[in-house]
Write an enzyme that holds these catalytic residues in place. Structure first.
Site, PDB file in Angstrom:
ATOM      1  N   TYR A  97     -15.361  -0.723   8.257  1.00 39.16           N
ATOM      2  CA  TYR A  97     -13.939  -0.433   8.449  1.00 39.16           C
ATOM      3  C   TYR A  97     -13.566  -0.661   9.920  1.00 39.16           C
ATOM      4  CZ  TYR A  97      -9.792   2.644   8.841  1.00 39.16           C
ATOM      5  OH  TYR A  97      -8.561   3.180   9.107  1.00 39.16           O
ATOM      6  N   LYS A 107     -11.071  -3.370  11.533  1.00 42.76           N
ATOM      7  CA  LYS A 107      -9.888  -2.999  12.327  1.00 42.76           C
ATOM      8  C   LYS A 107      -9.930  -3.684  13.703  1.00 42.76           C
ATOM      9  CE  LYS A 107      -7.478  -0.341   9.566  1.00 42.76           C
ATOM     10  NZ  LYS A 107      -6.221  -0.858   9.018  1.00 42.76           N
ATOM     11  N   GLY A 118       0.845  -1.197   0.000  1.00 43.48           N
ATOM     12  CA  GLY A 118       0.000   0.000   0.000  1.00 43.48           C
ATOM     13  C   GLY A 118       0.877   1.243   0.000  1.00 43.48           C
ATOM     14  N   ASP A 149       2.067  -1.835  -4.582  1.00 45.65           N
ATOM     15  CA  ASP A 149       0.674  -1.365  -4.567  1.00 45.65           C
ATOM     16  C   ASP A 149       0.001  -1.843  -5.848  1.00 45.65           C
ATOM     17  OD1 ASP A 149      -1.705   0.145  -4.038  1.00 45.65           O
ATOM     18  OD2 ASP A 149      -0.495   1.556  -2.873  1.00 45.65           O
TER      19      ASP A 149
END
Ligand code: SER
Length: 314
Positions: A139, A143, A8, A34
């Site tokens: 999200y 996480k 990333g 990426d």
């Protein structure tokens, strides 16, 4: 010296982390990866999809990678548009890296978590490391689950996976992609372009934020810390400063008298309302000596300088 892989690398943290780490590691020991190359840096770049375990494993073996910085994620606001894909991207990519660590193909992992693990039932102020966590977004769920898996791998397999729950990150090199705290970055672009800023959060929405230089320093500090001093095997709370859109606007308007803002909150308001106002980061301070350097004011000054330079050179 270790060889590192940044997954990333073209995102908000990745673009700045590669440059920051090149002051510590030799450039040839930094591999960036990426879906597509976006920046004009000359680090070794591998076009790669982090959903493919074998593609990552091949890179790790070919380049004899020691440490992986896994920064791939679909963020909070964007993630709501396609929950199952958000879950898939965020979790599959994490499992791929955790498995490499379990198989001892890599030594150390850094993976960012977020304040999004907290929710409406968490205390708003001075939110502690072990406060209730009932995240609202996919999200946040990814996480929080990811944190538990990091802890599980660390406890069960003795892996060395380290993580920080970042507040909203304010940076200038690359725009964040679809977060709830993004207004605090885009406001600087409107300011410099002399545009009226439309804010998607209400003026009084206080959120924890941090300047990118402190983010990079915190990652380095945590990765360098002696493993035995790290009591938190999931993810560390981290804090720098907090402000509302109105406080940021007034700070900017002091310097640019004609700057105008208007508020039109959307679906992101509900997400922001579920997050803490201020984080308690005692564990980070005690375990690995965390202390932010940048104040709210210093961040504003830096961002004005950097975004002005960037837009003037375009
Ligand atoms: N800045 C992130 C977001 O807004 C939070 O981790 O999604």
């Amino acid at each position: 010296m270790s060889r590192i892989l940044i997954l990333g690398s073209e995102g908000q943290i990745g673009t700045e982390l590669s440059i920051f780490l090149s002051k510590i590691y030799s450039k040839s020991d930094i591999i960036t990866a990426d879906l597509n190359k976006k920046t004009d840096t000359d680090f070794k770049f591998i076009k790669l999809n982090a959903l493919s375990y074998f593609d990552i494993e091949n890179v790790v073996k070919k380049y004899e990678v020691d440490d992986v910085y896994h920064l791939v994620a679909v963020l909070s606001a964007k993630g709501e548009a396609d929950p199952l894909n958000t879950w898939k991207v965020n979790m599959t990519s994490l499992f791929n890296v955790l498995e490499l660590a379990r198989k001892k193909l890599i030594k150390k992992v850094f993976w960012p978590s977020s304040i999004s693990v907290f929710g409406d039932t968490s205390p708003k102020n001075n939110t502690a490391q072990f406060s209730i966590k009932e995240p609202l977004t996919v999200y946040g769920i990814s996480k929080l689950s990811g944190e538990s898996w990091c802890e599980y791998y660390n406890n069960t397999y003795g892996t060395d996976v380290r993580s920080i729950r970042f507040p909203g990150i304010i940076s200038s090199k690359t725009l964040p992609g679809g977060g709830t705290t993004d207004y605090a970055v885009s406001i600087f672009y409107s300011l410099i372009k002399k545009e009226v800023f439309k804010c998607f959060l209400n003026k009084g929405t206080k959120l924890p934020m941090i300047y990118i230089e402190d983010v990079l320093r915190s990652i380095r500090m945590l990765m360098k810390a002696d493993k035995n001093t790290l009591r938190i095997k999931s993810s560390y709370n981290l804090s720098a400063f907090s402000f509302t859109p109105n406080e940021l606007y007034l700070n900017l308007q002091k310097r640019f008298k004609n700057f105008k803002i208007f508020y039109e909150s959307d679906y992101r308001q509900k997400i922001a309302d579920s997050w803490p106002n201020k984080i308690n980061d005692n564990y980070s301070r005690k375990d690995w000596g965390w202390k932010p350097k940048y104040s709210f004011d210093e961040m504003v000054e830096e961002m004005i300088k950097k975004v002005s330079n960037k837009l003037n050179n375009e």
